[in-house]
Design a protein around this motif. Structure first.
Motif, PDB file in Angstrom:
ATOM      1  N   ILE A  99       0.722  -0.924  -0.216  1.00 45.80           N
ATOM      2  CA  ILE A  99       0.050  -0.086  -0.129  1.00 45.80           C
ATOM      3  C   ILE A  99       0.939   0.775   0.092  1.00 45.80           C
ATOM      4  O   ILE A  99       0.688   1.880  -0.795  1.00 45.80           O
ATOM      5  CB  ILE A  99      -0.791   0.132   1.455  1.00 45.80           C
ATOM      6  CG1 ILE A  99      -2.069  -1.040   0.848  1.00 45.80           C
ATOM      7  CG2 ILE A  99      -1.166   1.339   1.757  1.00 45.80           C
ATOM      8  CD1 ILE A  99      -2.993  -1.064   2.425  1.00 45.80           C
ATOM      9  N   VAL A 100       1.571   0.757   0.669  1.00 45.73           N
ATOM     10  CA  VAL A 100       2.299   2.544   1.657  1.00 45.73           C
ATOM     11  C   VAL A 100       2.944   2.711  -0.186  1.00 45.73           C
ATOM     12  O   VAL A 100       3.572   3.736  -1.287  1.00 45.73           O
ATOM     13  CB  VAL A 100       3.669   2.690   2.569  1.00 45.73           C
ATOM     14  CG1 VAL A 100       4.977   3.601   2.034  1.00 45.73           C
ATOM     15  CG2 VAL A 100       2.902   2.317   3.525  1.00 45.73           C
ATOM     16  N   SER A 101       3.782   1.312  -1.108  1.00 54.14           N
ATOM     17  CA  SER A 101       5.059   2.075  -1.835  1.00 54.14           C
ATOM     18  C   SER A 101       3.594   1.923  -3.478  1.00 54.14           C
ATOM     19  O   SER A 101       4.229   2.669  -4.106  1.00 54.14           O
ATOM     20  CB  SER A 101       5.422   0.478  -2.410  1.00 54.14           C
ATOM     21  OG  SER A 101       6.319   0.307  -1.357  1.00 54.14           O
ATOM     22  N   LEU A 102       2.786   1.411  -3.416  1.00 52.56           N
ATOM     23  CA  LEU A 102       2.207   1.446  -4.881  1.00 52.56           C
ATOM     24  C   LEU A 102       0.352   2.153  -5.251  1.00 52.56           C
ATOM     25  O   LEU A 102      -0.119   2.420  -5.586  1.00 52.56           O
ATOM     26  CB  LEU A 102       1.821   0.291  -4.993  1.00 52.56           C
ATOM     27  CG  LEU A 102       2.733  -0.937  -4.973  1.00 52.56           C
ATOM     28  CD1 LEU A 102       2.229  -2.763  -4.880  1.00 52.56           C
ATOM     29  CD2 LEU A 102       3.621  -0.795  -6.110  1.00 52.56           C
ATOM     30  N   HIS A 103       0.010   2.667  -3.919  1.00 54.59           N
ATOM     31  CA  HIS A 103      -0.926   4.284  -3.880  1.00 54.59           C
ATOM     32  C   HIS A 103      -1.782   3.181  -4.620  1.00 54.59           C
ATOM     33  O   HIS A 103      -2.740   3.459  -5.827  1.00 54.59           O
ATOM     34  CB  HIS A 103      -0.428   4.873  -4.261  1.00 54.59           C
ATOM     35  CG  HIS A 103       0.861   5.704  -3.695  1.00 54.59           C
ATOM     36  ND1 HIS A 103       1.688   5.595  -1.961  1.00 54.59           N
ATOM     37  CD2 HIS A 103       1.949   5.736  -4.121  1.00 54.59           C
ATOM     38  CE1 HIS A 103       2.097   5.661  -2.601  1.00 54.59           C
ATOM     39  NE2 HIS A 103       3.212   6.509  -3.433  1.00 54.59           N
ATOM     40  N   PRO A 104      -2.694   2.313  -4.042  1.00 52.63           N
ATOM     41  CA  PRO A 104      -3.425   1.540  -4.974  1.00 52.63           C
ATOM     42  C   PRO A 104      -4.882   2.403  -4.842  1.00 52.63           C
ATOM     43  O   PRO A 104      -5.017   2.502  -3.253  1.00 52.63           O
ATOM     44  CB  PRO A 104      -3.336  -0.094  -4.466  1.00 52.63           C
ATOM     45  CG  PRO A 104      -3.381  -0.292  -3.128  1.00 52.63           C
ATOM     46  CD  PRO A 104      -1.950   0.831  -2.880  1.00 52.63           C
ATOM     47  N   ASP A 105      -5.878   2.175  -5.429  1.00 52.24           N
ATOM     48  CA  ASP A 105      -7.087   2.919  -5.139  1.00 52.24           C
ATOM     49  C   ASP A 105      -7.915   1.628  -4.918  1.00 52.24           C
ATOM     50  O   ASP A 105      -9.532   2.091  -3.624  1.00 52.24           O
ATOM     51  CB  ASP A 105      -7.667   3.452  -6.027  1.00 52.24           C
ATOM     52  CG  ASP A 105      -7.522   4.026  -7.177  1.00 52.24           C
ATOM     53  OD1 ASP A 105      -6.392   5.344  -6.734  1.00 52.24           O
ATOM     54  OD2 ASP A 105      -6.689   3.952  -8.366  1.00 52.24           O
ATOM     55  N   LEU A 106      -7.727   0.087  -4.937  1.00 50.97           N
ATOM     56  CA  LEU A 106      -8.361  -0.955  -4.650  1.00 50.97           C
ATOM     57  C   LEU A 106      -7.537  -2.110  -4.356  1.00 50.97           C
ATOM     58  O   LEU A 106      -6.843  -1.937  -4.849  1.00 50.97           O
ATOM     59  CB  LEU A 106      -9.370  -0.758  -5.810  1.00 50.97           C
ATOM     60  CG  LEU A 106     -10.429  -2.335  -5.370  1.00 50.97           C
ATOM     61  CD1 LEU A 106     -11.623  -1.837  -4.275  1.00 50.97           C
ATOM     62  CD2 LEU A 106     -11.503  -3.139  -6.496  1.00 50.97           C
ATOM     63  N   ILE A 107      -7.853  -2.389  -3.118  1.00 53.00           N
ATOM     64  CA  ILE A 107      -7.126  -4.210  -2.816  1.00 53.00           C
ATOM     65  C   ILE A 107      -8.465  -4.692  -3.037  1.00 53.00           C
ATOM     66  O   ILE A 107      -9.651  -4.961  -2.111  1.00 53.00           O
ATOM     67  CB  ILE A 107      -6.805  -4.348  -1.359  1.00 53.00           C
ATOM     68  CG1 ILE A 107      -5.551  -2.687  -0.504  1.00 53.00           C
ATOM     69  CG2 ILE A 107      -5.942  -5.120  -0.992  1.00 53.00           C
ATOM     70  CD1 ILE A 107      -5.006  -2.747   0.219  1.00 53.00           C
ATOM     71  N   ILE A 108      -7.559  -5.892  -3.710  1.00 51.91           N
ATOM     72  CA  ILE A 108      -8.608  -7.212  -3.957  1.00 51.91           C
ATOM     73  C   ILE A 108      -7.915  -8.069  -2.833  1.00 51.91           C
ATOM     74  O   ILE A 108      -6.621  -8.714  -3.761  1.00 51.91           O
ATOM     75  CB  ILE A 108      -8.797  -7.532  -4.544  1.00 51.91           C
ATOM     76  CG1 ILE A 108      -9.379  -6.888  -6.232  1.00 51.91           C
ATOM     77  CG2 ILE A 108      -9.705  -9.104  -5.336  1.00 51.91           C
ATOM     78  CD1 ILE A 108      -9.606  -7.786  -7.706  1.00 51.91           C
ATOM     79  N   ASN A 109      -8.370  -8.887  -2.124  1.00 54.55           N
ATOM     80  CA  ASN A 109      -7.601  -9.940  -1.149  1.00 54.55           C
ATOM     81  C   ASN A 109      -8.008 -11.770  -1.660  1.00 54.55           C
ATOM     82  O   ASN A 109      -9.582 -11.904  -1.530  1.00 54.55           O
ATOM     83  CB  ASN A 109      -7.726 -10.480   0.105  1.00 54.55           C
ATOM     84  CG  ASN A 109      -7.332 -11.608   1.038  1.00 54.55           C
ATOM     85  OD1 ASN A 109      -7.868 -12.107   2.249  1.00 54.55           O
ATOM     86  ND2 ASN A 109      -6.261 -12.043   0.322  1.00 54.55           N
ATOM     87  N   ALA A 110      -7.364 -11.941  -2.739  1.00 54.00           N
ATOM     88  CA  ALA A 110      -8.164 -13.338  -3.636  1.00 54.00           C
ATOM     89  C   ALA A 110      -7.198 -14.536  -3.090  1.00 54.00           C
ATOM     90  O   ALA A 110      -6.053 -14.401  -2.520  1.00 54.00           O
ATOM     91  CB  ALA A 110      -7.402 -12.846  -4.829  1.00 54.00           C
ATOM     92  N   GLY A 111      -7.709 -15.564  -3.614  1.00 61.41           N
ATOM     93  CA  GLY A 111      -7.484 -16.713  -2.507  1.00 61.41           C
ATOM     94  C   GLY A 111      -8.233 -18.263  -2.452  1.00 61.41           C
ATOM     95  O   GLY A 111      -9.308 -17.771  -3.311  1.00 61.41           O
ATOM     96  N   THR A 112      -8.041 -19.017  -1.693  1.00 64.00           N
ATOM     97  CA  THR A 112      -8.464 -20.134  -1.462  1.00 64.00           C
ATOM     98  C   THR A 112      -9.216 -20.593   0.309  1.00 64.00           C
ATOM     99  O   THR A 112      -8.828 -19.454   1.399  1.00 64.00           O
ATOM    100  CB  THR A 112      -7.735 -21.418  -2.223  1.00 64.00           C
ATOM    101  OG1 THR A 112      -6.764 -21.486  -1.121  1.00 64.00           O
ATOM    102  CG2 THR A 112      -7.233 -21.529  -3.212  1.00 64.00           C
TER     103      THR A 112
END
Length: 263
Positions: A99-112
């Motif tokens: 987050i600190v490095s990439l400054h996303p507008d949205l996070i998607i936590n994907a997985g199983t």
């Protein structure tokens, strides 16, 4: 978030729920979960120097999809044992640094995740989490008990869920693949449809830094079924990862250039 309410993200920038989404960060726990999507989106692994400290095993894959900037990050392999760095500690550190490095507008936590048949889950289903909670942080002291559970609501995305006909359910997180009787009791109290080993940790960091979060989990095993969890988990990993790699591009296409409040 409602309307155009102003918030500060993890980098201290002023952002708005009305701003168009242009950068999405996808956080995975395991390489096998992430790679089908990396290949589907034709993302490329970072060349040196990485945004992460050189000594860390973390990996990042980046590219564009329909004009959207997409980053996929995974904690990588444990430096001593060579297995995926699963669990809440590695993913919370990775999420914060990303987050600190990439400054996303949205996070998607994907997985199983494991799913509960009693709540309508089946192998290969992809669920969107509506709520996050923990089931293995037992602190039987007033108020600390609530802190241990750490319930957080997910970013509301009713339009996306309806448009893509996605399933929804509450997510409960713990650091063990199996489920003790105490875990089961708390998971039921959390009203969980799915259980994993990372989601609540990602939600904790995203909430601290005021970044909208969606969690999408594909079911590998039926927790209240009659087959051993480990056998089902390993046997269905590829199927679950394929389900994610088919669903997430559709999600990315839907969120592209929309505001969080319009999801």
């Amino acid at each position: 978030m409602e309307g155009t309410q102003e918030v500060k993200d993890g980098a201290g920038r002023e952002s708005s729920a009305g701003d168009a989404i242009s950068t999405v960060l996808l956080v995975f726990a395991m390489q096998a979960e992430a790679m089908p999507l990396v290949q589907t989106l034709n993302l490329t692994e970072d060349d040196e120097p990485s945004i992460f400290p050189k000594a860390l095993p973390w990996k990042k894959y980046s590219g564009t999809h329909e004009g959207l900037t997409v980053h996929v990050v995974v904690p990588g392999k444990d430096l001593k044992l060579g297995v995926d760095s699963v669990g809440t500690v590695p993913v919370s550190m990775l999420t914060y640094a990303s987050i600190v490095s990439l400054h996303p507008d949205l996070i998607i936590n994907a997985g199983t995740a494991g799913g509960f048949r009693a709540k309508g889950a089946a192998i290969g289903d992809v669920f969107v989490a509506t709520q996050f909670a923990n089931h293995d942080r037992r602190i039987p002291v007033p108020v600390f008990d609530e802190y241990g559970i750490g319930t957080l609501a997910a970013t509301p995305i009713p339009n996306l869920v309806k448009a893509l006909e996605l399933k929804e359910g509450k997510l409960s997180t713990g650091n063990s693949l199996d489920m003790t009787p105490q875990d089961e009791e708390i998971i039921k109290a959390n009203d969980a449809t799915i259980k994993d080993m990372e989601g609540a940790a990602v939600a904790y960091v995203a909430n601290l830094l005021a970044v909208p979060l969606i969690a999408m989990k594909a079911v590998t095993d039926i927790v209240d079924g009659d087959k051993p969890t480990v056998e089902e988990f390993l046997g269905n990993m590829s199927r679950a990862a394929a389900a994610l790699s088919a669903t997430i591009p559709r999600v990315l296409e839907y969120v592209n250039a929309k505001s969080i409040s319009n999801l």
